[in-house]
Design a protein around this motif. Structure first.
Motif, mmCIF file in Angstrom:
data_model
loop_
_atom_site.group_PDB
_atom_site.id
_atom_site.type_symbol
_atom_site.label_atom_id
_atom_site.label_comp_id
_atom_site.label_asym_id
_atom_site.label_seq_id
_atom_site.Cartn_x
_atom_site.Cartn_y
_atom_site.Cartn_z
ATOM 1 N N GLU A 7 21.106 23.154 43.950
ATOM 2 C CA GLU A 7 22.108 22.075 44.383
ATOM 3 C C GLU A 7 22.236 20.905 43.342
ATOM 4 N N THR A 8 21.240 20.811 42.139
ATOM 5 C CA THR A 8 20.882 19.629 41.285
ATOM 6 C C THR A 8 19.935 20.217 40.343
ATOM 7 N N TYR A 9 20.282 19.551 39.094
ATOM 8 C CA TYR A 9 19.269 19.732 37.945
ATOM 9 C C TYR A 9 19.196 18.313 37.346
ATOM 10 N N GLY A 10 17.729 18.289 36.622
ATOM 11 C CA GLY A 10 17.607 17.083 35.765
ATOM 12 C C GLY A 10 16.044 17.302 35.233
ATOM 13 N N LEU A 11 16.021 16.329 34.301
ATOM 14 C CA LEU A 11 14.832 16.141 33.765
ATOM 15 C C LEU A 11 13.837 14.926 34.385
ATOM 16 N N LEU A 12 12.697 15.117 34.554
ATOM 17 C CA LEU A 12 11.708 14.261 34.870
ATOM 18 C C LEU A 12 10.940 14.002 33.793
ATOM 19 N N ILE A 13 10.904 12.799 33.065
ATOM 20 C CA ILE A 13 10.212 12.496 31.794
ATOM 21 C C ILE A 13 9.119 11.462 32.105
ATOM 22 N N ALA A 14 7.902 11.908 32.054
ATOM 23 C CA ALA A 14 6.621 11.063 32.621
ATOM 24 C C ALA A 14 5.702 10.750 31.340
ATOM 25 N N GLY A 15 5.270 9.442 31.654
ATOM 26 C CA GLY A 15 4.150 8.766 30.789
ATOM 27 C C GLY A 15 2.819 9.456 31.080
#
Length: 487
Positions: free
Chosen positions: A274-282
């Motif tokens: 249903e969705t997609y994306g990037l989780l960019i974490a420190g």
């Protein structure tokens, strides 16, 4: 293999009167169970099928302190159960209810063993509610502290360090997350948002998945985050989660995702979620991770100048390809991991060839040269060696990455590019939202090729050495040194 006490009881019942044995056998003590996975024998639990998880976390702003949590599990019993085993460790259990009634519980190994007031009958629905803490310290997977909060990295067997579960990809379920955090922070999880409620100094964010998910793919991000929205193919919601301070700096990378989605859809068909994306974490994890609908990346991948653009692009495609291979179609057992990582590495390499002039043949020839060493060190692709005790990430060896992409290259050489493309598209269509095994893949390949490929797959997936490469008789694999490394 694992259910020792139950098998002993079965053997006794077979040799004596059921009435006599039941009267004389001592009560069997609660113990850890498992579904018999060859690599993680105590992972997962028999007796029930989880339908949904509803998990509430309360985070008070300190990523060194346990979160308060309530996990509600709706399941259906597949057999009569006097006890219900859940995978759970590393945190405190405060209470357990089964269908609204308080239940007794003990811990055994990394299992939470629940004894309801009355047995759960086969075929009946059951709800187990566990009130517990969720400890983000101690490493070994699960919660990962970041510079501004927390993220999850549960692969392969660490989800049960975060919440009680049937922690094996063979039992997928839909998830609801309710995450309460200080209002200055943002919480994001798998799926789509369904509610956001502010109460005084805290805000509760609620997310729900539309598709079943393996526990190892669960993701909750808590931090000083910006959520960046755009559209993918056919209006697909694309949302990225990045540190607020890095939003502008990371935008050129985030803007690539819609094009990468379009490219992969041309290869294997419509995006499955249903969705997609990037989780960019420190955080310094040493890996990127395909958590469902929201892939986890280290911030440093996008900010360190020594990483060339084509390399970062290909890793983005690797995790995106996992949404089809590994997430939508999950492994039946962890020995089927090659289907996840081999395919993701394959499309990573294909994308680099088409977009950065990095020849696929050259990469596969180098993989072939190293393949015998990889097999000696880690086992063949579909029969990997067990991970080092206490180090689940040691399962992720080169043989399951390019060593397994090499199998797909050989298969394409064997059956032809057109049939291979059909196989890939049929595979993700036929097993969407489910689990599948190596045997399922080899059977489908034989059906599409119109001939028995069992000999081909036996050699390539289970052989101690690498077979000759179809079409490339000159390719050679270096003999491994002692310890499994190639000459």
């Amino acid at each position: 293999m694992l259910l020792t006490s139950r098998r002993l009881r079965a053997a006794l019942l077979a040799t004596a009167s059921a009435t006599l044995v039941a009267a004389t056998l001592p009560a069997v003590a609660p113990g850890p169970l498992g579904i018999g996975d060859p690599l993680f024998p105590y992972l997962g639990n028999p007796g029930y099928d989880v339908l949904s998880y509803d998990i509430a976390f309360t985070y008070r702003g300190d990523n060194t302190k346990p979160l308060d949590a309530v996990t509600k599990i709706d399941a259906r019993a597949t057999r009569r159960m006097d006890r219900i085993n859940l995978d759970f460790t590393h945190s405190a259990v405060r209470s357990v209810e089964v269908d609204g009634a308080r239940a007794e519980f003990v811990t055994a190994g990394e299992d939470l063993v629940v004894t309801p007031r009355k047995a759960v009958e086969a075929g009946s629905p059951v709800r187990v509610t566990v009130t517990h803490t969720s400890d983000p310290t101690g490493g070994k997977g699960g919660w990962v502290p970041t510079t501004d909060g927390l993220v999850m990295a549960n692969q392969a067997n660490a989800a049960h360090r975060v919440f009680p579960s049937n922690d094996h990809p063979a039992d997928k379920a839909v998830f609801t997350f309710r995450v309460t955090v200080p209002s200055k922070l943002t919480a994001v999880a798998n799926g789509l948002p369904v509610a956001k409620t502010r109460r005084g100094a805290t805000t509760t964010w609620t997310y729900r998945t539309r598709h079943p998910m393996a526990t190892e793919l669960a993701q909750v991000s808590i931090g000083d985050s910006a959520v960046v929205h755009r559209e993918g193919p056919r209006g697909l919601p694309v949302r990225d989660v990045v540190p607020v301070a890095d939003r502008a700096k990371l935008e050129p990378w985030l803007a690539k995702t819609p094009g990468q989605l379009e490219w992969l859809e041309r290869q294997v068909g419509r995006y499955p979620f249903e969705t997609y994306g990037l989780l960019i974490a420190g955080a310094q994890t040493g890996f990127e991770l395909e958590t469902q609908t929201l892939s986890l990346f280290e911030r440093s991948l996008f900010t360190r100048p020594e990483y060339p653009e084509w390399y970062v692009d290909s890793l983005m495609v690797h995790e995106l390809a996992h949404q089809w291979f590994g997430d939508s179609v999950s492994p039946r057992t962890w020995s089927d991991l090659w289907l996840n990582e081999g395919h993701a590495s394959w499309y990573e390499a294909l994308y680099a060839q088409e977009h950065a002039d990095k020849p696929l043949d050259q990469r596969m020839r180098e993989a072939y040269r190293l393949s015998d060493g990889w097999r000696a060190a880690g086992g063949p692709p579909a029969a990997p060696k067990k991970p080092t005790a206490g180090e689940q990430l040691s399962l992720f060896r080169p043989v399951v990455y390019d060593g397994s992409a090499l199998v797909l290259y050989a298969l394409r050489q064997e059956i032809g590019a057109g049939e291979f493309r059909r196989l890939e598209r049929d595979w993700v269509r036929d097993h969407r939202d489910g689990t599948a095994s190596t045997a399922d893949f080899t059977r489908l390949a034989s059906d599409i090729a119109g001939r028995d490929l069992s000999g081909f797959f036996q050699a390539w997936l289970y052989g101690a050495t690498t077979p000759p490469m179809p079409g490339h008789p000159d390719w050679k694999s270096a003999a491994p040194k002692q310890g499994g490394k190639p000459e």
